[in-house]
Write an enzyme that holds these catalytic residues in place. Structure first.
Site, PDB file in Angstrom:
ATOM      1  N   SER A 124       0.835  -1.208   0.000  1.00  9.93           N
ATOM      2  CA  SER A 124       0.000   0.000   0.000  1.00  9.93           C
ATOM      3  C   SER A 124       0.866   1.253   0.000  1.00  9.93           C
ATOM      4  O   SER A 124       1.971   1.262   0.566  1.00  9.93           O
ATOM      5  CB  SER A 124      -0.858  -0.023   1.264  1.00  9.93           C
ATOM      6  OG  SER A 124      -1.379   1.246   1.531  1.00  9.93           O
ATOM      7  N   TYR A 149      -1.471  -0.721  10.856  1.00 10.99           N
ATOM      8  CA  TYR A 149      -1.724  -1.375   9.567  1.00 10.99           C
ATOM      9  C   TYR A 149      -0.578  -1.074   8.589  1.00 10.99           C
ATOM     10  O   TYR A 149      -0.019  -1.980   7.962  1.00 10.99           O
ATOM     11  CB  TYR A 149      -3.064  -0.889   8.997  1.00 10.99           C
ATOM     12  CG  TYR A 149      -3.202  -1.063   7.512  1.00 10.99           C
ATOM     13  CD1 TYR A 149      -3.411  -2.317   6.960  1.00 10.99           C
ATOM     14  CD2 TYR A 149      -3.097   0.033   6.643  1.00 10.99           C
ATOM     15  CE1 TYR A 149      -3.517  -2.482   5.587  1.00 10.99           C
ATOM     16  CE2 TYR A 149      -3.200  -0.121   5.277  1.00 10.99           C
ATOM     17  CZ  TYR A 149      -3.412  -1.376   4.755  1.00 10.99           C
ATOM     18  OH  TYR A 149      -3.505  -1.527   3.399  1.00 10.99           O
ATOM     19  N   LYS A 153       2.460  -3.506   6.715  1.00 11.29           N
ATOM     20  CA  LYS A 153       2.831  -3.539   5.284  1.00 11.29           C
ATOM     21  C   LYS A 153       4.344  -3.312   5.135  1.00 11.29           C
ATOM     22  O   LYS A 153       5.009  -3.987   4.346  1.00 11.29           O
ATOM     23  CB  LYS A 153       2.049  -2.488   4.499  1.00 11.29           C
ATOM     24  CG  LYS A 153       0.560  -2.789   4.359  1.00 11.29           C
ATOM     25  CD  LYS A 153       0.292  -3.987   3.462  1.00 11.29           C
ATOM     26  CE  LYS A 153      -1.176  -4.263   3.278  1.00 11.29           C
ATOM     27  NZ  LYS A 153      -1.475  -5.575   2.666  1.00 11.29           N
TER      28      LYS A 153
HETATM   29  N1  UFG Z   1     -12.771  11.235   3.287  1.00 12.54           N
HETATM   30  C1  UFG Z   1     -13.811  12.078   3.607  1.00 12.54           C
HETATM   31  N2  UFG Z   1     -14.947  11.535   4.139  1.00 12.54           N
HETATM   32  C2  UFG Z   1     -15.094  10.191   4.336  1.00 12.54           C
HETATM   33  C3  UFG Z   1     -14.014   9.341   3.994  1.00 12.54           C
HETATM   34  C4  UFG Z   1     -12.871   9.897   3.476  1.00 12.54           C
HETATM   35  O1  UFG Z   1     -13.724  13.306   3.458  1.00 12.54           O
HETATM   36  O2  UFG Z   1     -16.147   9.752   4.824  1.00 12.54           O
HETATM   37  C5  UFG Z   1     -11.550  11.808   2.679  1.00 12.54           C
HETATM   38  C6  UFG Z   1     -10.274  11.554   3.492  1.00 12.54           C
HETATM   39  O3  UFG Z   1     -10.119  12.564   4.466  1.00 12.54           O
HETATM   40  C7  UFG Z   1      -9.210  11.579   2.391  1.00 12.54           C
HETATM   41  C8  UFG Z   1      -9.938  11.012   1.175  1.00 12.54           C
HETATM   42  O4  UFG Z   1     -11.327  11.168   1.446  1.00 12.54           O
HETATM   43  O5  UFG Z   1      -8.834  12.906   2.097  1.00 12.54           O
HETATM   44  C9  UFG Z   1      -9.650   9.545   0.935  1.00 12.54           C
HETATM   45  O6  UFG Z   1      -9.889   8.818   2.131  1.00 12.54           O
HETATM   46  P1  UFG Z   1      -9.984   7.221   2.148  1.00 12.54           P
HETATM   47  O7  UFG Z   1     -10.327   6.834   3.544  1.00 12.54           O
HETATM   48  O8  UFG Z   1     -10.885   6.751   1.062  1.00 12.54           O
HETATM   49  O9  UFG Z   1      -8.525   6.752   1.735  1.00 12.54           O
HETATM   50  P2  UFG Z   1      -7.105   7.025   2.432  1.00 12.54           P
HETATM   51  O10 UFG Z   1      -6.262   7.691   1.401  1.00 12.54           O
HETATM   52  O11 UFG Z   1      -7.223   7.674   3.739  1.00 12.54           O
HETATM   53  O12 UFG Z   1      -6.608   5.547   2.731  1.00 12.54           O
HETATM   54  C10 UFG Z   1      -6.493   4.596   1.681  1.00 12.54           C
HETATM   55  C11 UFG Z   1      -6.732   3.205   2.241  1.00 12.54           C
HETATM   56  C12 UFG Z   1      -5.629   2.783   3.155  1.00 12.54           C
HETATM   57  C13 UFG Z   1      -4.318   2.956   2.493  1.00 12.54           C
HETATM   58  C14 UFG Z   1      -4.149   4.346   1.937  1.00 12.54           C
HETATM   59  C15 UFG Z   1      -2.903   4.382   1.096  1.00 12.54           C
HETATM   60  O13 UFG Z   1      -7.945   3.159   2.937  1.00 12.54           O
HETATM   61  O14 UFG Z   1      -5.780   1.415   3.458  1.00 12.54           O
HETATM   62  O15 UFG Z   1      -5.252   4.680   1.091  1.00 12.54           O
HETATM   63  O16 UFG Z   1      -2.526   5.648   0.780  1.00 12.54           O
HETATM   64  F1  UFG Z   1      -3.343   2.724   3.398  1.00 12.54           F
END
Ligand code: UFG
Length: 333
Positions: A124, A149, A153
């Site tokens: 990841s 997590y 990785k």
């Molecule tokens: N976000 C919102 N509202 C929500 C969910 C997310 O505004 O309800 C925003 C987050 O703040 C972020 C973006 O949307 O700016 C993406 O968030 P995600 O939770 O979809 O994804 P992340 O980038 O935080 O995390 C993902 C995976 C992880 C992995 C990571 C790798 O969930 O497992 O990418 O960069 F580690």
């Protein structure tokens, strides 16, 4: 060629299984269904018209995993089995370290015992840690992981690299950015248990009426519109990257790491707008405070995968939004 997918019934694994079967590989899945359901197997078989060899086991269980190897004689393994929720890993670190590391150690020991020497590992972008320059390139030194997590990785990547150094294993490590979307049939897709943590699954549930509105975590980041920017990649493009990784073993050994992303970042509000446009639906949202541990901006340098694997992402944000919504509608019915 028989390919074993550990965690193959999950979101990413099920799409890889389809892509492998349609590319002429035989697929063996080992999964304990801790974060997936058995209907996925039927759906994969329906999409492809081919059969899967399924073993309902915990991959950490060496006795049972050994039986899988004895019965199916895989030539390569794609290792996806593991827990993957960032927030849960903070509240249950021991469960994450135990499960994710144990699964990997058992797998590598059984692979060695059976002379299976090709491994593709599902890693990841989270391994890059905090404070790196953008875009992320594969040779960057890995920063401190921001959650258990991510630490698992990083540790697993290290375990694999050390094992490759001792001679018997070849490995391709794939660092996923933000996989979204679903197979075009809408028969498989992302189905988180409970309230989703990730952006696209949350939007999908708002779109199909299961949740009232999206909460946007912060609009005061140093980005175009103040909301977080990520590199979203269609899960079918991601799946194709795994097939290309298997082909890479034909002419290469040792270990190689590849980013799988598009190289382009979209903000939360850009994703909301793209989803609304692609599907003709409204996604109500409100801006709330930042989520702990979130970074402002994350996107990949994807040149290495293009140059060495001949792979690049082809599907657009519109495809990602349309395919996600089609799956969300089917799920709702
Ligand atoms: N976000 C919102 N509202 C929500 C969910 C997310 O505004 O309800 C925003 C987050 O703040 C972020 C973006 O949307 O700016 C993406 O968030 P995600 O939770 O979809 O994804 P992340 O980038 O935080 O995390 C993902 C995976 C992880 C992995 C990571 C790798 O969930 O497992 O990418 O960069 F580690």
């Amino acid at each position: 060629m028989n390919v074993l997918l550990t965690g193959g019934a999950g979101y990413i694994g099920s799409h890889i299984a389809v892509e492998l079967l349609e590319s002429g590989y035989d697929v063996v899945i080992a999964d304990n269904f801790s974060n997936s359901d058995k209907g996925v197997i039927t759906a994969i078989e329906k999409i492809t018209g081919k059969r899967i060899d399924l073993f309902e086991i915990d991959v950490a269980d060496k006795v049972k995993l050994n039986e899988v190897f004895e019965q199916t004689k895989p030539e390569a393994v794609i290792h996806l089995a593991g827990f993957k929720a960032v927030g849960e890993s903070v509240s249950k670190p021991l469960m994450y370290y135990r499960n994710n590391i144990d699964c990997t150690l058992s797998l590598l020991e059984i692979m060695e015992a059976h002379n299976v020497n090709k491994l593709v590992f599902s890693s990841s972008a989270t391994v890059y840690g905090i404070g790196e320059r953008l875009p992320y390139t594969e040779e960057m030194l890995l920063g401190e992981a921001s959650n258990p997590y991510g630490a698992t990785k990083q540790m697993i990547e290290r375990i694999i690299m050390d094992t490759v150094s001792c001679g018997w294993l070849s490995a391709v490590i794939l660092r996923y950015f933000n996989p979204v979307g679903a197979h075009q049939s809408a028969l498989i897709g992302e189905k988180p248990q409970g309230i989703p943590n990730n952006l696209m699954p949350y939007i999908m549930q708002v779109a199909n009426g299961s949740l009232p509105e999206l909460r946007v975590y912060g609009n005061d980041y140093p980005t175009r519109d103040g909301t977080g920017v990520r590199d979203y990649i269609h899960v079918m493009d991601l799946a194709k990257g795994h097939v290309d990784a298997l082909k890479y073993f034909q002419d290469n050994d040792g270990v190689e790491v590849f980013n799988l992303g598009t190289g382009v970042g979209y903000s939360v509000l850009e994703i909301v707008a793209a989803f609304e446009k692609a599907n003709g639906v409204k996604i109500p949202y409100s801006i709330v405070g930042r989520r702990d541990g979130d970074l402002a901006e994350v996107y990949a340098d994807v040149k290495k995968a293009k140059n060495l694997l001949g792979w690049n992402a082809k599907l657009t944000i519109e495809d990602m939004c349309k395919d996600s919504y089609a799956f969300a509608l089917i799920e709702k019915t």
